[in-house]
Design an enzyme around this catalytic site. Structure first.
Site, PDB file in Angstrom:
ATOM      1  N   ARG A  15       0.803  -1.227   0.000  1.00  0.00           N
ATOM      2  CA  ARG A  15       0.000   0.000   0.000  1.00  0.00           C
ATOM      3  C   ARG A  15       0.836   1.278   0.000  1.00  0.00           C
ATOM      4  O   ARG A  15       0.415   2.303   0.551  1.00  0.00           O
ATOM      5  CB  ARG A  15      -0.987   0.010   1.177  1.00  0.00           C
TER       6      ARG A  15
ATOM      7  N   SER B 169     -11.110   0.033   2.587  1.00  0.00           N
ATOM      8  CA  SER B 169     -10.481  -0.469   3.800  1.00  0.00           C
ATOM      9  C   SER B 169      -9.949   0.687   4.640  1.00  0.00           C
ATOM     10  O   SER B 169      -9.227   1.547   4.141  1.00  0.00           O
ATOM     11  CB  SER B 169      -9.330  -1.414   3.457  1.00  0.00           C
TER      12      SER B 169
ATOM     13  N   GLU C 137      -5.146   2.898   6.592  1.00  0.00           N
ATOM     14  CA  GLU C 137      -4.890   2.929   5.158  1.00  0.00           C
ATOM     15  C   GLU C 137      -5.519   4.185   4.579  1.00  0.00           C
ATOM     16  O   GLU C 137      -4.973   4.806   3.676  1.00  0.00           O
ATOM     17  CB  GLU C 137      -5.470   1.684   4.486  1.00  0.00           C
TER      18      GLU C 137
END
Length: 312
Positions: free
Chosen positions: A183, A232, A302
């Protein structure tokens, strides 16, 4: 910079931008209209950069007046505070939404949606993008956060990017030089991705469709796609799944104000009414604290938090 100095800088920046860009510039625009969570206060200035000259002028103005800067993709993976963003927010317009195919390479403007890139790849019988079905956002943002699903991510297909740097130079970087990780990638600070070249592979269309349909079905069955969310909320800690940790802590369905931990997927927080950004921030903090106490694991967000959270 003091509040008074920032206000003075914003006035001068807005005057310059409006003089050269006209209706491409608006002031005090509610970012709740531009985020998938449907929350967020106003951006002091919002620029729709349709051309390279618009982008360059905006970045020059940010530099000259030392203002906060935010690139808005499609507003996913973003939580803006109720007080808004006290700087210049920018969206990439039509000139940054091109998609062209050459052999097995797909070149995509940084402002084009990831979904359109997926569909373009399918039409040209190019495999490698089926993992991205249903992932919201622009291609530029997808590369910046190394978006992924189903054990696949953007690092596997990104060959090269073109970006505008903080020092107002157009530069290129190879996928390898970005040093992708979970990520994230090593994108230079302040860079704006304006084009991405993807390396795909010739694949039978039926095989691509089957993979896409399978991935979409899994996403639809496991995620609350009919409710406003940012995707998310937390990264998966090493050796764990954030959703499982949250569920094991008994927090599925837990709600603060109108922000709720989804009963369908515990790592999705949804807006069940007129939630505020503060509701979501408090919910994030609560979940982090409970998981820390119950499992001894520190969750890392995130979703990107932008703005002033001092009162939350």
């Amino acid at each position: 910079m003091s509040t008074v100095a920032v206000s003075r800088s914003l006035i001068m920046a807005r005057s310059r931008l409006e003089r050269f860009l006209g209706r491409k510039v608006t002031a005090d625009v509610l970012l709740s209209n531009y985020t998938t969570m449907r929350v967020g206060g106003p951006a002091a200035i919002l620029v729709n950069a349709d051309e390279l000259t618009d982008l360059r002028l905006t970045l020059q103005t940010v530099k000259d007046y030392q203002l906060p800067f935010l690139v808005l993709g499609r507003g996913s993976n973003l939580l803006v505070s109720d007080t808004g963003f006290p700087g210049i927010a920018m969206r990439l317009g039509q000139s940054f939404k091109h998609l062209t195919v050459s052999g097995t390479e797909l070149t995509v403007g940084g402002g084009a949606s990831l979904g359109k890139a997926v569909q373009t790849a399918l039409r040209h019988s190019l495999g490698g993008m089926a993992f991205a079905v249903g992932i919201p956002g622009t291609i530029g943002a997808a590369v910046a956060v190394n978006a992924g699903a189903h054990d696949w991510d953007m690092s596997a297909i990104t060959q090269k990017i073109v970006y505008y740097s903080r020092d107002l130079e157009m530069r290129t970087a190879t996928g390898a030089s970005l040093e992708f990780s979970y990520r994230s990638c090593r994108l230079p600070a302040g860079a704006v991705i304006i084009e991405v070249r993807l390396g795909l592979e010739s694949t039978e269309p039926d095989a691509i469709k089957h993979e896409m349909e399978s991935n979409w079905k899994r996403r639809k069955n496991s995620q609350p796609l009919d409710s406003p969310s940012a995707g998310s909320i937390f990264k998966n800690p090493e050796g764990h799944y954030a959703a499982r940790l949250i569920e094991d802590a008994g927090l599925k369905g837990y709600q603060i104000g109108k922000a709720q931990v989804s009963t369908k997927h515990a790592n999705f927080f949804i807006n069940v009414g007129d939630a505020s950004a503060a509701d979501f921030c408090k919910l994030i903090n609560k979940v982090k604290a409970v998981v820390r106490d119950s499992a001894g694991v520190e969750l890392e967000t995130e979703v990107r938090l932008v703005g002033d959270w001092s009162d939350v």
